[in-house]
Design an enzyme around this catalytic site. Structure first.
Site, PDB file in Angstrom:
ATOM      1  N   GLY A  14      43.234  41.766  50.860  1.00 53.51           N
ATOM      2  CA  GLY A  14      43.274  43.139  50.335  1.00 53.51           C
ATOM      3  C   GLY A  14      42.055  43.402  49.473  1.00 53.51           C
ATOM      4  O   GLY A  14      40.971  42.883  49.730  1.00 53.51           O
ATOM      5  N   ILE A  16      41.377  42.582  46.262  1.00 60.25           N
ATOM      6  CA  ILE A  16      40.880  41.414  45.533  1.00 60.25           C
ATOM      7  C   ILE A  16      40.277  40.402  46.507  1.00 60.25           C
ATOM      8  O   ILE A  16      39.164  39.895  46.305  1.00 60.25           O
ATOM      9  CB  ILE A  16      42.035  40.778  44.716  1.00 60.25           C
ATOM     10  CG1 ILE A  16      42.301  41.604  43.460  1.00 60.25           C
ATOM     11  CG2 ILE A  16      41.774  39.339  44.363  1.00 60.25           C
ATOM     12  CD1 ILE A  16      41.287  41.438  42.351  1.00 60.25           C
ATOM     13  N   CYS A 128      43.781  41.005  35.320  1.00 66.97           N
ATOM     14  CA  CYS A 128      42.479  41.590  34.959  1.00 66.97           C
ATOM     15  C   CYS A 128      42.482  42.008  33.486  1.00 66.97           C
ATOM     16  O   CYS A 128      41.527  41.733  32.744  1.00 66.97           O
ATOM     17  CB  CYS A 128      42.137  42.768  35.865  1.00 66.97           C
ATOM     18  SG  CYS A 128      43.458  43.983  36.014  1.00 66.97           S
ATOM     19  N   ASN A 270      37.877  45.895  37.331  1.00 62.46           N
ATOM     20  CA  ASN A 270      39.094  45.071  37.386  1.00 62.46           C
ATOM     21  C   ASN A 270      38.986  44.007  38.471  1.00 62.46           C
ATOM     22  O   ASN A 270      39.485  42.905  38.322  1.00 62.46           O
ATOM     23  CB  ASN A 270      40.348  45.939  37.599  1.00 62.46           C
ATOM     24  CG  ASN A 270      40.123  47.152  38.482  1.00 62.46           C
ATOM     25  OD1 ASN A 270      39.093  47.820  38.383  1.00 62.46           O
ATOM     26  ND2 ASN A 270      41.059  47.466  39.338  1.00 62.46           N
TER      27      ASN A 270
HETATM   28  N1  LIG Z   1      43.385  45.218  42.245  1.00 67.63           N
HETATM   29  C1  LIG Z   1      43.254  44.745  41.008  1.00 67.63           C
HETATM   30  O1  LIG Z   1      42.740  45.412  40.122  1.00 67.63           O
HETATM   31  C2  LIG Z   1      43.717  43.361  40.654  1.00 67.63           C
HETATM   32  C3  LIG Z   1      43.101  42.703  39.578  1.00 67.63           C
HETATM   33  C4  LIG Z   1      43.549  41.422  39.236  1.00 67.63           C
HETATM   34  C5  LIG Z   1      44.573  40.817  39.948  1.00 67.63           C
HETATM   35  N2  LIG Z   1      45.153  41.503  40.967  1.00 67.63           N
HETATM   36  C6  LIG Z   1      46.248  40.849  41.704  1.00 67.63           C
HETATM   37  O2  LIG Z   1      45.774  40.446  42.985  1.00 67.63           O
HETATM   38  C7  LIG Z   1      46.815  40.572  43.964  1.00 67.63           C
HETATM   39  C8  LIG Z   1      46.310  41.461  45.120  1.00 67.63           C
HETATM   40  O3  LIG Z   1      46.055  42.752  44.629  1.00 67.63           O
HETATM   41  P1  LIG Z   1      45.279  43.833  45.516  1.00 67.63           P
HETATM   42  O4  LIG Z   1      45.025  44.987  44.617  1.00 67.63           O
HETATM   43  O5  LIG Z   1      44.156  43.171  46.214  1.00 67.63           O
HETATM   44  O6  LIG Z   1      46.431  44.223  46.550  1.00 67.63           O
HETATM   45  P2  LIG Z   1      46.291  44.449  48.134  1.00 67.63           P
HETATM   46  O7  LIG Z   1      45.056  45.233  48.409  1.00 67.63           O
HETATM   47  O8  LIG Z   1      47.599  45.012  48.579  1.00 67.63           O
HETATM   48  O9  LIG Z   1      46.076  42.987  48.708  1.00 67.63           O
HETATM   49  C9  LIG Z   1      47.107  42.068  48.931  1.00 67.63           C
HETATM   50  C10 LIG Z   1      46.870  41.500  50.328  1.00 67.63           C
HETATM   51  O10 LIG Z   1      47.655  40.337  50.477  1.00 67.63           O
HETATM   52  C11 LIG Z   1      48.321  40.411  51.732  1.00 67.63           C
HETATM   53  N3  LIG Z   1      49.566  39.655  51.615  1.00 67.63           N
HETATM   54  C12 LIG Z   1      50.627  39.915  50.832  1.00 67.63           C
HETATM   55  N4  LIG Z   1      51.549  38.950  50.959  1.00 67.63           N
HETATM   56  C13 LIG Z   1      51.052  38.074  51.867  1.00 67.63           C
HETATM   57  C14 LIG Z   1      51.541  36.866  52.411  1.00 67.63           C
HETATM   58  N5  LIG Z   1      52.728  36.378  52.047  1.00 67.63           N
HETATM   59  N6  LIG Z   1      50.759  36.216  53.316  1.00 67.63           N
HETATM   60  C15 LIG Z   1      49.543  36.710  53.660  1.00 67.63           C
HETATM   61  N7  LIG Z   1      49.022  37.850  53.176  1.00 67.63           N
HETATM   62  C16 LIG Z   1      49.785  38.520  52.283  1.00 67.63           C
HETATM   63  C17 LIG Z   1      48.578  41.883  51.963  1.00 67.63           C
HETATM   64  O11 LIG Z   1      48.799  42.094  53.333  1.00 67.63           O
HETATM   65  P3  LIG Z   1      49.494  43.441  53.869  1.00 67.63           P
HETATM   66  O12 LIG Z   1      48.358  44.406  54.003  1.00 67.63           O
HETATM   67  O13 LIG Z   1      50.073  43.023  55.177  1.00 67.63           O
HETATM   68  O14 LIG Z   1      50.509  43.869  52.853  1.00 67.63           O
HETATM   69  C18 LIG Z   1      47.261  42.470  51.442  1.00 67.63           C
HETATM   70  O15 LIG Z   1      46.248  42.446  52.424  1.00 67.63           O
HETATM   71  C19 LIG Z   1      48.032  41.174  43.218  1.00 67.63           C
HETATM   72  O16 LIG Z   1      48.903  40.137  42.847  1.00 67.63           O
HETATM   73  C20 LIG Z   1      47.403  41.793  41.980  1.00 67.63           C
HETATM   74  O17 LIG Z   1      48.295  41.885  40.876  1.00 67.63           O
HETATM   75  C21 LIG Z   1      44.734  42.733  41.352  1.00 67.63           C
END
Ligand SMILES: NC(=O)c1ccc[n+]([C@@H]2O[C@H](COP(=O)([O-])OP(=O)(O)OC[C@H]3O[C@@H](n4cnc5c(N)ncnc54)[C@H](OP(=O)(O)O)[C@@H]3O)[C@@H](O)[C@H]2O)c1
Length: 294
Positions: A14, A16, A128, A270
């Site tokens: 995704g 991150i 973050c 972030n």
């Molecule tokens: N964005 C930020 O600002 C940020 C900053 C620090 C930390 N984080 C943390 O990083 C994580 C991801 O955030 P994001 O914003 O990048 O969200 P995101 O864009 O929704 O990315 C998550 C990705 O992981 C995939 N996924 C989920 N469960 C899975 C599994 N069991 N096996 C394989 N792939 C899986 C999802 O696939 P699908 O598309 O199929 O759902 C999606 O592609 C979260 O826990 C978040 O709290 C985010």
């Protein structure tokens, strides 16, 4: 003799995961061998394929099947999936860097306890907001015998926050509060997050308010400057935009993080603050692996 880079895999393609992949490309110590998702048509997997990386949509099962190809995994999925991922990878002797706010793993803020990295195989990068605020609250905790209350308000632009983040906002609050409390020893802590839909999207920022005994402004500002300078060594866009000390003993510090604009525009600091920490941690393992081969 030139050492081999450490072979890494990214689980979760995704926001991150994709930003991390772009940053890993610049690392001399890391080589991404596999990007793992669960949906072949996801934008992140397609992009990784286009960039020339091996991909699979088989999730953790595929990662376990191909475990001979990598040494370290970045988990960028969501907090609800992380524990199962670690349960499967731990018996295989892999290192896991947890970018989700799951409570699993040893909490690391690289400028504070980076020396502890190599003693643990499951590293939590908190959140973050945690990576942005913990260095400041930790530095200030050294100035006061007791801190009754700290409040940390994080603002991230809504378009920089994927579904995975939105699904685990409760865990975000929980781990951020645990980290602030652990690294500051404050009696009470409150973390608040604002996913701002404002246009243009606001730059990632964190506002820290702290109740203290009477504080000396010069000492406080020097401690904040020093803590920020340590973070800037690996997050160049990290800067303090305000540091105020009130007669009441309240301290207010505002931090902004300007991203490098790797995957999303520069308002998305972030992504940068946690991914820069992730790369720094992984490079420590890479350096150790290289040293043990010599
Ligand atoms: N964005 C930020 O600002 C940020 C900053 C620090 C930390 N984080 C943390 O990083 C994580 C991801 O955030 P994001 O914003 O990048 O969200 P995101 O864009 O929704 O990315 C998550 C990705 O992981 C995939 N996924 C989920 N469960 C899975 C599994 N069991 N096996 C394989 N792939 C899986 C999802 O696939 P699908 O598309 O199929 O759902 C999606 O592609 C979260 O826990 C978040 O709290 C985010």
């Amino acid at each position: 003799m030139k050492s081999q880079p450490l072979r890494v895999a990214i689980l979760g393609a995704g926001y991150i995961g994709t930003d991390l992949l772009i940053k890993i490309q610049r690392s001399l110590h890391l080589q991404c061998v596999l990007v793992v998702g669960r949906n072949q048509v996801s934008a992140g997997l397609r992009r990784a394929l286009k960039m020339g990386y091996s991909i699979t949509d088989g999730g953790i099962a595929a990662l376990v099947d191909q475990s001979h190809t990598f040494d370290l995994v970045f988990d960028a999925t969501d907090a609800h999936s992380h524990q199962e991922h670690w349960n499967q990878l731990k018996p295989l002797g892999k290192v896991m860097i947890n970018l989700t706010p799951s409570r699993s793993g040893h909490m690391i803020a690289p400028s504070i306890n980076g020396d502890e990295i190599l003693n643990h195989a499951n590293i939590s990068l908190i959140s973050c907001g945690g990576q942005a605020s913990v260095p400041i609250v930790n530095a200030l905790s050294g100035l006061f015998p007791s801190i009754p209350y700290i409040e940390v308000v994080t603002t991230a632009a809504s378009p920089s926050v994927g579904r995975g983040t939105r699904l685990n906002l409760d865990e975000y609050i929980e781990i951020t509060e645990i980290a602030i409390s652990t690294f500051s020893k404050a009696s009470q802590v409150k973390a608040i997050v604002n996913l701002s839909p404002a246009k243009p999207p606001p730059i990632f920022r964190v506002a820290i308010s702290m109740m203290t005994d009477e504080a000396d402004p010069t000492t406080v500002k020097a401690a904040v400057r020093k803590a920020a300078a340590q973070v800037v060594t690996f997050v160049p866009g990290y800067h303090i935009t305000a540091c105020e000390v009130f007669k009441s003993g309240q301290v207010f510090v505002a931090v902004e993080v300007q991203g490098r604009g790797d995957y999303l525009p520069s308002y998305a600091g972030n992504l940068d603050i946690i991914n820069a920490a992730a790369i720094m941690v992984a490079e420590r393992y890479a350096t150790r692996a290289a040293a043990s081969c010599q």
